[in-house]
Write an enzyme that holds these catalytic residues in place. Structure first.
Site, PDB file in Angstrom:
ATOM      1  N   GLY A 173       0.810  -1.216   0.000  1.00  0.00           N
ATOM      2  CA  GLY A 173       0.000   0.000   0.000  1.00  0.00           C
ATOM      3  C   GLY A 173       0.839   1.259   0.000  1.00  0.00           C
ATOM      4  N   PHE A 174       1.976   1.228   0.692  1.00  0.00           N
ATOM      5  CA  PHE A 174       2.857   2.400   0.808  1.00  0.00           C
ATOM      6  C   PHE A 174       2.085   3.629   1.281  1.00  0.00           C
ATOM      7  CE2 PHE A 174       4.947  -0.106  -2.678  1.00  0.00           C
ATOM      8  CZ  PHE A 174       5.940  -0.625  -1.882  1.00  0.00           C
ATOM      9  N   GLY A 228       1.962  -7.093   3.397  1.00  0.00           N
ATOM     10  CA  GLY A 228       3.109  -7.683   2.710  1.00  0.00           C
ATOM     11  C   GLY A 228       4.376  -7.600   3.542  1.00  0.00           C
ATOM     12  N   GLU A 232       9.303   2.336   7.766  1.00  0.00           N
ATOM     13  CA  GLU A 232       9.539   3.610   7.090  1.00  0.00           C
ATOM     14  C   GLU A 232      10.915   4.208   7.302  1.00  0.00           C
ATOM     15  OE1 GLU A 232       5.172   5.523   7.136  1.00  0.00           O
ATOM     16  OE2 GLU A 232       5.674   4.204   8.776  1.00  0.00           O
TER      17      GLU A 232
END
Lengths: 333, 752
Positions: free
Chosen positions: B249-250, B477, B718
């Site tokens: 999705g980021f 993921g 992140e």
């Protein structure tokens, strides 16, 4: 995608007869030959091409690579790019072609894409590929937003005020340097066209990209007998290391004797509206010592008529460096 | 040095653990959202605006409606009521694009949905969508790339909170800057970037007259449930959201986008399941993107390299109606010791789709700017950039006046320096060569927030010896299934292959968003306390069941280890499998619920909690063909305890590869005339490919941060992307002598 009729041609003459009924063989043709489909199906999904009829030519036995009596090489229209690039004769005698193909697309695409299809590869201009945008190539007279818009990838040579779309092919650049001949079977018989005359400049008719007329079927490409001992190189420059179209590329076939260039065939990719053979660069080199300053002069000659736009001015210098380096590397090989 | 060690005990925490869902994925059995099919399923394709600013004058659907197989063409007049969602408690009710689809006739960005075609096949729906004719009154869109802060008050509303635009201040930054012996005043620009997960956004909506069930590719099912309940005026329990697997999705799948209520509204109107899969082109238009930022950084320092002033003034783009905050200043106020500081933001509205979180929102563009400025200042001072950072290492968080819970940046720098061979660096640009290539070496540090969202979990111990752990969070993921299983295994001693992890369904206990690198840290207390409660229930059965070997013992005399119950004072041979105890009592399972409170957004934290790290980068440069490549990266990360080093390394490597794209390739361009994101395909929006991936050497420090949770695990999703672009631009400068301050660094920047 618009619905279409799909038929398989069993003989070339039959395919030609059907396709000859169409009004054009250019943008918007209602009847299209299909081989690998890597360009055509993509454009159909985008609704850029909306043919009503596809004629599959994969069964026409045009998939051979054979030596010609004259010592050249005959490459069938449906020979896959991967097979062509990995053919032993091509790798030995026409290595610039093998190098060029292997630097294009991806392994999966090269497994499907064909010789004739690659000759007819369409531009990657984003305005051409989006039917919501004006584009003189797709809809004559609708305008060219690329000239003042997103044109970083677009051409600086052979452009017009109607179109600056780049020809994206790597294969064609190598074939231009190899002086390939394109063999066409049409409703009025067969003819052969040198690759330099096959693609058209956009001028006022950017929707016309090649000399093909309705019914014309490319059957094969012929390469002249190889220049034994020639130095061949394809150099492709792009943002990332793989799977991207060229910002600038160069195909060079050089012959050098006693330190001087005796023959040079040079073509550029990523900068022209067609695969860009450069007689200017060639004539600047032939008879001259094969050294860095002459290579640079040749590259400057090649780009002398470049017409940069808002975002692609860098291509002029990039192409110069690309050609200079390709010549230097080839000369040293 | 505390490099990660394989755990020597049976504890699964800290062990390199292959994904528990790996076999499902590699055999194609893992069902992603668009893989679900239902009888009578209809397909929906949106019609998108082909202008970026204006108004719909006329919508002609007649031709489309007559096409065989078309169920309906929905638009403003016939879609039915879709209400707005509002932010509630507990990080729920969040939408980045607040205007529900079709709310008015105004077009504010290119690609905005104006109608929806629904048909029996995808192809028919697409053809019908293409056949809808829309007339617009068109105005020139504003997609200007030069940013000037809009005229706004000093306090502004943003997605999560009302914020002061001066977000941090101490001393007198301007005066200290004026008086500083060495000054740097530069502006750094990052472009709009688009997330582009491999899996497209998709929704399948099923309405049964009472209940709305939504299969959605989501990073936050609980929030999505609340938003949909609000939009359709339903009790929350009448909305169920299911997300079993996510093809990444980021950040773009954190909060619902407009396709989602459209599919639900169509299902409600038609009484049939409706599937809507967003196209790759729409991914650039309607599902969020990282905003463009323009950041002025002013640094003042003494001659010997002590920072005396730091000013970070940044502006970023927002869409016309939305209030996403791109917190570029998130790390600025604490990352270095500096007595005088000013951090302030402004926003510039544009005719673009809603801006949103993209992996490492705020800190990633922010630390590009501040770390690039630190590198430039080090050069001005003729100081090694590592040494400059060491000189300005803070003792406490100077913005909050509280200690750091666990900060080991200096050790990261030390280890990175050693592993990279940084001491061999020659500072003169273009001075390092190898194999005919010019080398450039650069570095930067990074930080990322460590916090928890609220989380609940349930753990069951079952009479077949298996354990089930359940939480309505998501695995995008990154390995959350495996983390949940590891946590449950840790507490119960049951091997991983006997632990069933269940997630991605709002019927389960409410779990955290898969965002902010907070999912792992958030679920630890919830799963641990759920397991504790389940174990307590087990001990009750063990001590109360007639005939149990532990009958008449007290629960606190017992312990659960390796899936067996022991008397604490006896040796391990006397253990009884918990399954036996349950069977003897004729109990199928015991269950426990657990909960962890949020720390995110705590206005008065006792500790400043962050992860830290650094990147050392080598680029190769061939000026003769203007070819720049990243050849080598060493990254050291201090993210507390690493629960799964295998997945952890994978996260950091992925972030480095993505960071390379940020530094050199990625950029969403808007057509200056019509405002369309013009490179809206994976051929034209350049992301890093395999051939670009350098040699990547990842090291983790392993200092558990027990202030965050019992395991001491912070998040790692992140942090790896923060700072890397600044390290690359420093390496580019070192190799080429060209200082690029607007990303991405392109060939044309280096040709001079």
């Amino acid at each position: 995608m618009k619905s279409f009729e799909f038929t398989r041609a069993d003989d070339a003459a039959g395919a030609v007869t059907i396709a000859a009924k169409e009004k054009t063989a250019q943008q918007g043709a209602n009847i299209r030959f299909i081989a690998g489909g890597t360009t055509l199906v993509d454009l159909m999904k985008l609704s850029v091409e909306t043919p009503g009829q596809l004629i599959d030519i994969n069964r026409l036995a045009l998939d051979k690579i054979e030596p010609t009596r004259g010592g050249g090489l005959k490459i069938g229209a449906t020979v896959r790019n991967a097979d062509l690039a990995n053919d032993a004769t091509v790798k030995r005698d026409y290595s610039v072609l093998s190098q060029a193909i292997l630097q294009g697309a991806s392994a999966q695409l090269r497994n499907m894409a064909t010789t004739a299809g690659n000759l007819l590869q369409r531009t990657r201009c984003v305005y051409f590929r989006d039917p919501a945008m004006p584009c003189n190539k797709r809809e004559p007279g609708s305008g060219c937003p690329a000239i003042t818009g997103h044109n970083r990838m677009l051409a600086v040579l052979g452009t017009s005020e109607q179109c600056i779309a780049t020809n994206p092919s790597d294969m064609c650049v190598a074939m231009a340097a190899l002086e390939a001949t394109i063999h066409i079977q049409g409703p009025n018989g067969s003819r052969a066209i040198p690759i330099a005359d096959f693609h058209l400049l956009p001028g006022a008719t950017p929707h016309r990209e090649t000399v093909l007329e309705p019914g014309d079927l490319i059957t094969h490409v012929e390469l002249p007998s190889p220049k034994v001992g020639s130095k061949q190189l394809y150099l492709k420059l792009r943002d990332r290391a793989s799977y991207e179209f060229a910002l600038a590329s160069a195909a060079v076939v050089l012959e050098i004797a006693n330190g001087s260039v005796t023959s040079a065939r040079i073509a550029l990719g990523g900068v022209g509206t067609k695969p860009w053979r450069s007689p200017e660069a060639e004539s600047a080199l032939v008879g001259q010592p094969a050294n860095a300053s002459n290579f640079r002069k040749a590259a400057e000659a090649a780009m002398r008529d470049a017409k940069p736009r808002s975002e692609n001015g860098f291509k002029v210098e990039l192409a110069r460096r690309c050609l200079t380096h390709a010549l230097e590397t080839a000369a040293k090989s | 040095m505390a490099a990660i060690q394989e755990s020597s005990t049976n504890s699964p925490i800290g062990k390199r653990t292959p994904r528990v869902d790996g076999p499902l994925k590699v055999t194609g059995k893992a069902k992603y959202t668009s893989d679900f099919h239902f009888p009578g399923l209809l397909y929906a394709v949106p019609v998108e605006a082909t202008i970026a600013n204006g108004r719909i004058i006329k919508l002609d659907t007649a031709r489309a409606e007559k096409m065989p197989g078309v169920s309906a063409i929905f638009h403003r007049e016939n879609i039915g009521k879709i209400s707005r969602a509002v932010l509630g408690e507990g990080f729920e009710g969040i939408t980045d694009e607040r205007r529900p689809p079709f709310e008015d006739d105004v077009i504010r960005y290119y690609g905005q949905y104006v109608a929806l075609a629904v048909a029996s096949t995808f192809e028919t729906a697409k053809a019908a969508a293409d056949a809808v004719r829309v007339e617009y009154s068109k105005e020139k869109p504003n997609v200007d790339t030069h940013l000037k802060a809009d005229d706004e008050p000093q306090t502004v509303a943003t997605t999560f909170a009302t914020l002061k635009r001066v977000q941090s201040e101490r001393g007198d930054a301007d005066e200290a800057f004026q008086k500083a012996p060495v000054k740097l005043d530069e502006t750094y620009v990052t472009p709009a970037e688009t997330q582009n997960p491999l899996e497209l956004h998709s929704t399948t909506a099923i309405w049964d007259g009472t209940t709305l069930t939504l299969y959605e590719s989501s990073q936050g099912v609980v929030n999505l449930q609340t938003v949909l309940a609000q939009m359709f005026g339903l009790p929350k329990e009448n909305v169920r959201v299911i997300t079993k697997f996510v093809g990444s999705g980021f950040g773009s799948k954190l909060f619902p986008w407009t396709h989602c209520p459209l599919a639900a509204a169509a299902a409600r109107k038609l009484g049939k399941p409706v599937k809507l899969v967003v196209s790759r082109k729409m991914m650039f238009q309607t599902v969020g993107h990282r905003p463009r930022t323009q950041q002025r950084v002013r640094l003042g320092a003494t001659d010997d390299g002590k920072l005396v002033s730091l000013q970070h003034d940044y502006v970023y783009t927002t869409s016309m109606l939305d209030i996403h905050h791109e917190d570029c200043g998130e790390t600025t106020a604490f990352h270095y010791s500096v007595p005088n500081l000013h951090v302030e933001f402004g926003r510039a509205k544009r005719n673009i789709g809603a801006t949103a979180d993209m992996r490492g929102p705020g800190a990633v563009p922010g630390m590009y700017a501040t770390e690039a400025a630190m590198n430039e200042m080090a050069d001005l001072l003729k100081l090694d950039p590592v040494k400059f950072r060491v000189l300005n290492e803070p003792k406490i968080d100077e913005s909050l006046g509280v200690p750091f819970s666990s900060r080991h940046l200096l050790e990261c720098l030390e280890l990175g320096t050693e592993k990279f061979g940084w001491s061999r660096r020659k500072p003169e640009t273009g001075s390092m060569k190898r194999d005919g290539l010019t080398l450039g070496w650069g570095m930067a540090s990074c930080a990322w927030i460590a916090a928890r969202f609220p989380a609940e979990a349930n753990v069951q111990l079952r009479d077949d010896g298996t354990v089930r752990v359940a939480c309505a969070t998501q695995d995008i993921g990154t390995g959350t299934y495996t983390i949940l299983a590891q946590l449950a295994a840790e507490k119960t001693g049951v091997p991983l292959d006997k632990v069933e992890a269940v997630l991605g369904d709002t019927l389960l206990p409410a779990g955290p968003l898969s965002g902010g690198s907070m999912a792992t840290g958030s679920v630890v207390p919830a799963v641990f306390s759920a397991a504790d409660h389940a174990i307590a229930a087990l001990m009750g059965i063990a001590t109360k069941t007639p005939g149990s070997p532990f009958e008449k013992r007290k629960s606190d005399e017992l312990t659960l280890r390796d899936g067996k119950v022991f008397l604490k004072e006896k040796d391990s041979a006397a253990g009884v499998p918990f399954a036996d105890l349950l069977k003897r009592a004729n109990v199928r399972l015991v269950t426990g619920n657990g909960k962890g409170e949020a720390t995110f957004g705590d206005p008065k934290p006792k500790f400043s909690m962050h992860s830290y790290g650094c990147h050392f980068v080598e680029v190769t440069w061939q000026p003769e063909i203007a070819r720049l490549r990243v050849s080598r990266v060493v990254t050291v990360i201090d993210a507390g305890r690493i629960i799964n080093p295998l997945a952890g390394r994978n996260q950091i490597e992925g972030a480095v590869v993505m960071g390379l794209g940020m530094a050199l390739f990625e950029q969403t361009a808007y057509d200056p005339q019509n405002g369309a994101p013009i490179n809206a395909s994976l051929a034209d929006y350049i992301v890093t490919v395999n051939a670009d991936a350098p040699q990547i050497d990842v090291h983790f420090l392993d200092y558990p941060d027990k202030e965050l949770n019992e395991v001491g695990a912070r998040g790692i999703g992140e942090i790896g992307l923060a700072g890397i672009a600044a390290a690359i631009t420093a390496a580019v400068h070192h190799a080429t002598g060209v200082r690029v301050r607007e990303l991405p660094v392109r060939i044309e920047d280096l040709l001079a």
